[in-house]
Structure formats: structure tokens, C-alpha cells
Motif scaffolding. Structure first.
Motif, PDB file in Angstrom:
ATOM      1  N   PRO A  18      -1.392   5.587  -1.397  1.00  0.00           N
ATOM      2  CA  PRO A  18      -2.518   5.510  -1.411  1.00  0.00           C
ATOM      3  C   PRO A  18      -3.041   4.278  -2.437  1.00  0.00           C
ATOM      4  O   PRO A  18      -2.272   3.704  -3.088  1.00  0.00           O
ATOM      5  CB  PRO A  18      -3.055   6.502  -2.243  1.00  0.00           C
ATOM      6  CG  PRO A  18      -1.869   7.049  -2.896  1.00  0.00           C
ATOM      7  CD  PRO A  18      -0.661   6.689  -2.127  1.00  0.00           C
ATOM      8  N   TRP A  19      -4.260   3.812  -2.288  1.00  0.00           N
ATOM      9  CA  TRP A  19      -5.080   2.903  -3.155  1.00  0.00           C
ATOM     10  C   TRP A  19      -4.738   3.291  -4.586  1.00  0.00           C
ATOM     11  O   TRP A  19      -4.730   4.487  -4.982  1.00  0.00           O
ATOM     12  CB  TRP A  19      -6.495   2.818  -2.791  1.00  0.00           C
ATOM     13  CG  TRP A  19      -7.528   2.056  -3.784  1.00  0.00           C
ATOM     14  CD1 TRP A  19      -8.521   2.459  -4.328  1.00  0.00           C
ATOM     15  CD2 TRP A  19      -7.240   0.502  -4.313  1.00  0.00           C
ATOM     16  NE1 TRP A  19      -9.054   1.545  -5.276  1.00  0.00           N
ATOM     17  CE2 TRP A  19      -8.443   0.538  -5.001  1.00  0.00           C
ATOM     18  CE3 TRP A  19      -6.229  -0.398  -3.932  1.00  0.00           C
ATOM     19  CZ2 TRP A  19      -8.410  -0.656  -6.023  1.00  0.00           C
ATOM     20  CZ3 TRP A  19      -6.442  -1.491  -4.963  1.00  0.00           C
ATOM     21  CH2 TRP A  19      -7.662  -1.668  -5.777  1.00  0.00           C
ATOM     22  N   GLY A  23      -8.820   8.754  -7.882  1.00  0.00           N
ATOM     23  CA  GLY A  23      -9.882   9.589  -6.818  1.00  0.00           C
ATOM     24  C   GLY A  23      -8.922   9.462  -5.426  1.00  0.00           C
ATOM     25  O   GLY A  23      -9.134  10.564  -4.576  1.00  0.00           O
ATOM     26  N   HIS A  24      -8.201   8.525  -5.215  1.00  0.00           N
ATOM     27  CA  HIS A  24      -7.531   8.355  -4.047  1.00  0.00           C
ATOM     28  C   HIS A  24      -6.142   8.944  -3.967  1.00  0.00           C
ATOM     29  O   HIS A  24      -5.756   9.753  -2.979  1.00  0.00           O
ATOM     30  CB  HIS A  24      -7.393   6.847  -3.427  1.00  0.00           C
ATOM     31  CG  HIS A  24      -8.566   6.291  -3.453  1.00  0.00           C
ATOM     32  ND1 HIS A  24      -8.979   5.588  -2.157  1.00  0.00           N
ATOM     33  CD2 HIS A  24      -9.739   6.023  -3.911  1.00  0.00           C
ATOM     34  CE1 HIS A  24     -10.204   4.948  -2.110  1.00  0.00           C
ATOM     35  NE2 HIS A  24     -10.838   5.376  -3.319  1.00  0.00           N
ATOM     36  N   LEU A  94      -8.744  -7.828  -7.994  1.00  0.00           N
ATOM     37  CA  LEU A  94      -7.581  -8.261  -8.652  1.00  0.00           C
ATOM     38  C   LEU A  94      -6.160  -7.384  -8.374  1.00  0.00           C
ATOM     39  O   LEU A  94      -4.939  -7.592  -8.339  1.00  0.00           O
ATOM     40  CB  LEU A  94      -7.499  -9.199 -10.001  1.00  0.00           C
ATOM     41  CG  LEU A  94      -8.474 -10.066 -10.090  1.00  0.00           C
ATOM     42  CD1 LEU A  94      -8.305 -10.759 -11.568  1.00  0.00           C
ATOM     43  CD2 LEU A  94      -7.583 -11.312  -9.226  1.00  0.00           C
ATOM     44  N   LEU A  95      -6.626  -6.026  -8.631  1.00  0.00           N
ATOM     45  CA  LEU A  95      -5.681  -5.104  -8.538  1.00  0.00           C
ATOM     46  C   LEU A  95      -5.271  -4.940  -6.969  1.00  0.00           C
ATOM     47  O   LEU A  95      -3.953  -4.436  -6.611  1.00  0.00           O
ATOM     48  CB  LEU A  95      -6.404  -3.718  -8.844  1.00  0.00           C
ATOM     49  CG  LEU A  95      -5.596  -2.369  -9.180  1.00  0.00           C
ATOM     50  CD1 LEU A  95      -4.560  -2.695 -10.223  1.00  0.00           C
ATOM     51  CD2 LEU A  95      -6.197  -1.315  -9.372  1.00  0.00           C
ATOM     52  N   ALA A  96      -5.946  -5.266  -6.142  1.00  0.00           N
ATOM     53  CA  ALA A  96      -5.774  -5.294  -4.625  1.00  0.00           C
ATOM     54  C   ALA A  96      -4.801  -6.523  -4.364  1.00  0.00           C
ATOM     55  O   ALA A  96      -3.859  -6.240  -3.800  1.00  0.00           O
ATOM     56  CB  ALA A  96      -7.103  -5.567  -3.716  1.00  0.00           C
ATOM     57  N   ALA A 123      -3.607  -0.909   1.612  1.00  0.00           N
ATOM     58  CA  ALA A 123      -2.498  -1.741   1.839  1.00  0.00           C
ATOM     59  C   ALA A 123      -2.642  -2.049   3.337  1.00  0.00           C
ATOM     60  O   ALA A 123      -1.611  -1.499   4.288  1.00  0.00           O
ATOM     61  CB  ALA A 123      -1.152  -1.088   1.355  1.00  0.00           C
ATOM     62  N   ASP A 124      -3.401  -3.052   3.754  1.00  0.00           N
ATOM     63  CA  ASP A 124      -3.688  -3.136   5.236  1.00  0.00           C
ATOM     64  C   ASP A 124      -2.427  -3.906   6.071  1.00  0.00           C
ATOM     65  O   ASP A 124      -2.367  -3.780   7.253  1.00  0.00           O
ATOM     66  CB  ASP A 124      -4.811  -3.997   5.423  1.00  0.00           C
ATOM     67  CG  ASP A 124      -4.845  -5.225   4.923  1.00  0.00           C
ATOM     68  OD1 ASP A 124      -3.939  -5.749   4.377  1.00  0.00           O
ATOM     69  OD2 ASP A 124      -6.005  -5.999   4.715  1.00  0.00           O
TER      70      ASP A 124
END
Ligand SMILES: C[C@@H]1O[C@@H](OC[C@H]2O[C@@H](Oc3cc4c(O)cc(O)cc4[o+]c3-c3ccc(O)c(O)c3)[C@H](O)[C@@H](O)[C@@H]2O)[C@H](O)[C@H](O)[C@H]1O
Ligand SMILES: O=c1ccn([C@@H]2O[C@H](COP(=O)(O)OP(=O)(O)O[C@H]3OC[C@@H](O)[C@H](O)[C@H]3O)[C@@H](O)[C@H]2O)c(=O)[nH]1
Length: 468
Positions: A18-19, A23-24, A94-96, A123-124
Motif C-alpha cells: 500500500p501507499w 490510512g492506506h 517526494l514520498l511518492a 506504486a503504478d
């Protein structure tokens, strides 16, 4: 690989990534528990720092294994940042970027584990590394179908000219065919959506990432149900031409040996009359960013005259909630009001007999928890998706009251006080209406077969997908 289909057993092996937001992660773990309950094995990927907080939620340690992932440092992020609780909102991209850099480590895990299924949301690139090992991919969305339908479908694509920001009116325009006139944003609220189409070096826009994630998966899953969001789910299905599976609310059921509420809150809450305490919680991320708005929230709760417990992250510019409290506040509310900056056991607090009202930021996890609770609901959403969740509850389902805001987006202590009194005041017409509607929905959603029915259907969908 799981022994799915090989010897008549139908156990599937699943990897979840998960992200990097609580929450995710909690929502993915609740789903993992449901799948483990049915005998499936899960490898759950998460950052080291999140482990302590998430581990107690694992109800099947024999079937759900945590695997920690190293989140690299990216220039601009605070040192040691691993989840969005460590990162100010405006640096989330930036975390992405950091999450994208974990791809080689995740690829090795998939090659070793050879799962049947991989679940992800942000995470595409997961489909690119899952397909070669023979795994099917599920893009599992833990936010409302309405918020996806409004901004994250191909029809919502916008042409951005030379990085120019869109106007609030343009941002507020729903995509062609969007199925609601109530679950929408006012122009001033839509400004919070500008991040969706804004391009960032190296990762493109949030919109690009989400559309890629949903276009390239084998199936889209959403943590919702037809009864509340059917028309939004149908719209998403038609936009992506991918099957959309629904998991239902996916909330943990009461376990007979579950941990109990921390004594400091259990003892404190026990001092008050049943249904009298206002519980206010704003999720796992810092959402009330401005100190004066944070103080207005505290002053509004003080003005209700009711006992209250607030669990909230500090606003920008201070490191503790105590530093941000209004002058003289603690002395005035001593004995009846607490503002706490740490983690509390929200579902158990909502369940406590003394708690009668939930003031929520409308994160989708909190939305489900509040719908299942017996609390009256007051909504103070902060960002686009939370505002849409609030509209769903206040305008479509009519189960809650949303706090009024001024033209500039500010809410006053008075508007918060009024909203709380409108649901808590004896004989209040609004309070009666939302309580009646909420009771009806709670009956539907907490019916013994309801959530189980969704999970059984979901498991069947996954089985068919793996076999296909
Ligand atoms: C890049 C920056 O990110 C911004 O924060 C991202 C947060 O996004 C949340 O997820 C969604 C938010 C919204 C929204 O606000 C409005 C919408 O109409 C739709 C969404 O969708 C999602 C979403 C959808 C599907 C999915 O699979 C997801 O994983 C998310 C997310 O819950 C939260 O954790 C993120 O922090 C930030 O505002 C920032 O300014 C940008 O830099
Ligand atoms: O102190 C706390 C805070 C939060 N929680 C739990 O953490 C979860 C928080 O999830 P929410 O979805 O409500 O909110 P978050 O803000 O953390 O989530 C994020 O992802 C989901 C989106 O819908 C939200 O808009 C986004 O902010 C809930 O299950 C809640 O019970 C606690 O148990 N204790």
C-alpha cells in the motif's frame, strides 16, 4: 506460488504494497485479515517505522507476514521520513518519488515469492514487475468511489498549458457523465484539487500515476459498497473498461481476546455520562495546517460546554499540540477537555458508551468507522477527497452535519459549536433527522451477512481472476 488450483486447495498467495500512509496501510491490513480468515497467505510490505503501529492489527500472524522495505532518502524530505505522517502535505510527491525507488527491492520479493496476486494503490509500476512472475494485479483503492470518479478517470484528463494552474471553476467541473449533482465541490473547495494535475519532475502528476495504476491492473478494487456508492462504481467501470470489485466496508470485527482501550482513556471517559463526550479525530496525517484554525477548533469544542477528547497532529510550525493551544485553554477546560497529539485507539473510543459525537476530518477509514458507530457525526473535511466523503454523508445519505465555512475556507469556533449543538442538543430537529437516517444505515451495514457477503463475493472474484 500459492497452492491455488494445484491440489484442489484454493489458497492463494498474495503480496500487498500500500501507499505509505497509515490510512492506506490499515485499510490494506484489514483486507489482509479478511483474506487470511479464508485461508489465504499474505506478504505485507511496509516501511520499518510503520511496523510497530500496524503489527497489533494483524489477526492472523501465521498467515500474514510483514516484510519491511527500506524507504530511501529523497532530497527535500525530512531525514528518516518513511510515511506521510513524517511529511508535510505539500511534500507528499517526494514520498511518492521515494516509494518509486523501492522498485528493485519489491521486484526481488516478487521473484522470490511468486505470488498469485499483488495488491497496490500508488506504486503504478507493480503490473510491470508482477506480470513476468505470473501474478495478477489488483489496484485496491481505499478512498471513496466518488472521489475517484470526480478526478481520477480518463474523462477527467485536463490539458495543462505551460504548467499554468487551472482556475477554481475549471477544477470544480465534474467530468462528462459524472453521476451526481450533490457529491461535488464548490469552486473555492476545488482549489484543493490543483495537486491532482500538477506535474512533478520524475513522476508526472498524481492524475497520471493513478490513471496508469488503474489502466494497467488486471482488476480495480474499491473499499466501498453498492448501497452507498453504486453509481460511482459503475461510472469508474465504464471509464476504465476493467472489472471493478467491491470489498464492502472491511472493518475488523470485535475479537473476543482483542486488546482493550488504554486505561488512561477508559478511566477518563468513564467519568462522563453516557453519550455526552465529543470525540474529535483528524486521522494519521497533519491536516489542520494553520495554527489559528487549529485554535479555532479547540475554542469551538470548548464553547459547546460538553466534555471532549481531541486526537490530532500539531499544525505547521510547532512540534507538539500543547505549543499550539490557545492562551489559558488548558486551565479553562481542565477536567472536561483533552487535546492529545499521539495515536489513540479510535475504533474503541467510538465504541465507548460515554462517547456520543464524532467530529471527523472524513478520511474514508474514519467515515466507515463512524457509520458503523452509534455516534452523532459532525464533519470538518480538509481536502478534496474528504470534502466529497462529507458530501456523501451529509447531502446524499443525510446522516451527518457538515460544519459551515466562510468564503475563504475558514471555519469559525461558532460554526463548529453550532454544528455540534445541532446534533447533540435535546429535541434538535436536525439531530433527530440525522440520528434516524444513521440508525437505518447502521442497520443495513452492520447486518451480519452484509460485510461477509461482500468479502465472499470478492474472494470469488479473485479466485476467478487468478484462474483466468
Ligand atoms: C502529490 C501530493 O499529494 C497530495 O496528497 C495526496 C493524498 O492523496 C490521498 O489520496 C487521494 C486524494 C484525492 C483527493 O484529494 C481528491 C480526489 O478527488 C481524489 C483523491 O484520490 C486519492 C486516491 C485515490 C485512489 C488511490 O488509490 C489513492 O491511493 C488515493 C491519500 O489518501 C493521502 O494519503 C495522500 O497524502 C497532497 O495534497 C500534495 O499537496 C501533493 O504534493
Ligand atoms: O489516533 C489515531 C488516528 C487514526 N486512527 C485510525 O487510522 C485510520 C485513519 O484513516 P482515515 O482514512 O480516516 O484517515 P487518514 O487521514 O489517516 O487517511 C488518508 O487516507 C485515506 C483518505 O481517505 C484520507 O483522506 C487520507 O488523509 C482510521 O482507521 C482510524 O481509526 C487511529 O486509530 N488512531
Amino acid at each position: 506460488m500459492g497452492d491455488f488450483g494445484s491440489d484442489g486447495s484454493s489458497s492463494m498467495s498474495v503480496v500487498m504494497y500500500p501507499w505509505l500512509a497509515f490510512g492506506h496501510m490499515t485499510a490494506f491490513l484489514h483486507l489482509s485479515n479478511k483474506l487470511a480468515e479464508k485461508g489465504h497467505e499474505i506478504v505485507f510490505l511496509l516501511p520499518k517505522k510503520a511496523l510497530d503501529q500496524v503489527k497489533p492489527l494483524n489477526l492472523y500472524p501465521n498467515l500474514i507476514t510483514f516484510h519491511t522495505i527500506s524507504i530511501p532518502h529523497v532530497k527535500g524530505l525530512p531525514p528518516g521520513a518513511e510515511t506521510n505522517s513524517d511529511v508535510p502535505f505539500f511534500l507528499t510527491h517526494l514520498l511518492a518519488v521515494a516509494m518509486n525507488q523501492t522498485r528493485p527491492e519489491v521486484e526481488t520479493i516478487l521473484r522470490t515469492n511468486k505470488p498469485d496476486l499483488v495488491f497496490y494503490d500508488s506504486a503504478d509500476w507493480i503490473p510491470e514487475i508482477a506480470r513476468p512472475v505470473g501474478a495478477k494485479t489488483v489496484c485496491y483503492n481505499t478512498v471513496s468511489a466518488a472521489s475517484i470518479a470526480l478526478t481520477l478517470v480518463p474523462a477527467a484528463e485536463r490539458e495543462i498549458i505551460d504548467g499554468k494552474e487551472m482556475s477554481a471553476e475549471e477544477l470544480a467541473k465534474p467530468p462528462l457523465g459524472y453521476p451526481s449533482s450533490k457529491v461535488v465541490l464548490l469552486a473555492r473547495e476545488a482549489k484543493t484539487l490543483s495537486f491532482v494535475w500538477r506535474r512533478h519532475e520524475g513522476i508526472g502528476s498524481f492524475f497520471d500515476g493513478k490513471v496508469t495504476a488503474m489502466r494497467n491492473c488486471d482488476a480495480i478494487a474499491i473499499r466501498t459498497c453498492r448501497e452507498t456508492e453504486g453509481k460511482f462504481c459503475d461510472y469508474i467501470e465504464s471509464q476504465y473498461n476493467r472489472p471493478v470489485y467491491l470489498t464492502g466496508p472491511v472493518l475488523p470485527v470485535d475479537e473476543p481476546n482483542k486488546t482493550s482501550l488504554e486505561p488512561r482513556w477508559a478511566d477518563w471517559l468513564a467519568k462522563f455520562k453516557p453519550g455526552s463526550v465529543v470525540f474529535c479525530a483528524f486521522g494519521s496525517q497533519p491536516v489542520v495546517d494553520k495554527i489559528d484554525q487549529f485554535q479555532e477548533l479547540c475554542l469551538g469544542l470548548e464553547a459547546t460546554g460538553l466534555p471532549f477528547l481531541v486526537a490530532i497532529k500539531p499544525p505547521s510550525g510547532v512540534s507538539t499540540v500543547e505549543e499550539a493551544l490557545p492562551e489559558g485553554f488548558q486551565e479553562r477546560v481542565r477536567g472536561r477537555g483533552v487535546v492529545y497529539g499521539g495515536w489513540v485507539q479510535q475504533p474503541m473510543i467510538l465504541d465507548h458508551p460515554s462517547v456520543g459525537c464524532f467530529v471527523s476530518h472524513c478520511g474514508f477509514g474514519s467515515t466507515w468507522e463512524s457509520l458503523m458507530s452509534e455516534c452523532q457525526m459532525v464533519l470538518v473535511p480538509q481536502h478534496g477527497e474528504q470534502i466529497l466523503n462529507a458530501r456523501l454523508m451529509a447531502e446524499e445519505m443525510e446522516v451527518a452535519v457538515e460544519v459551515e465555512r466562510e468564503e475563504n475556507g475558514w471555519f469559525s469556533r461558532r460554526s463548529l459549536e453550532d454544528a455540534v449543538k445541532s446534533v447533540m442538543g435535546e429535541g434538535s430537529e436536525v439531530g433527530e433527522k440525522v440520528r434516524k437516517n444513521h440508525d437505518k444505515w447502521r442497520c443495513v451495514l452492520s447486518d451480519s451477512g452484509f460485510a461477509d457477503g461482500y468479502i465472499s463475493k470478492f474472494e470469488q472474484n479473485l479466485t476467478d481472476l487468478v484462474k483466468s
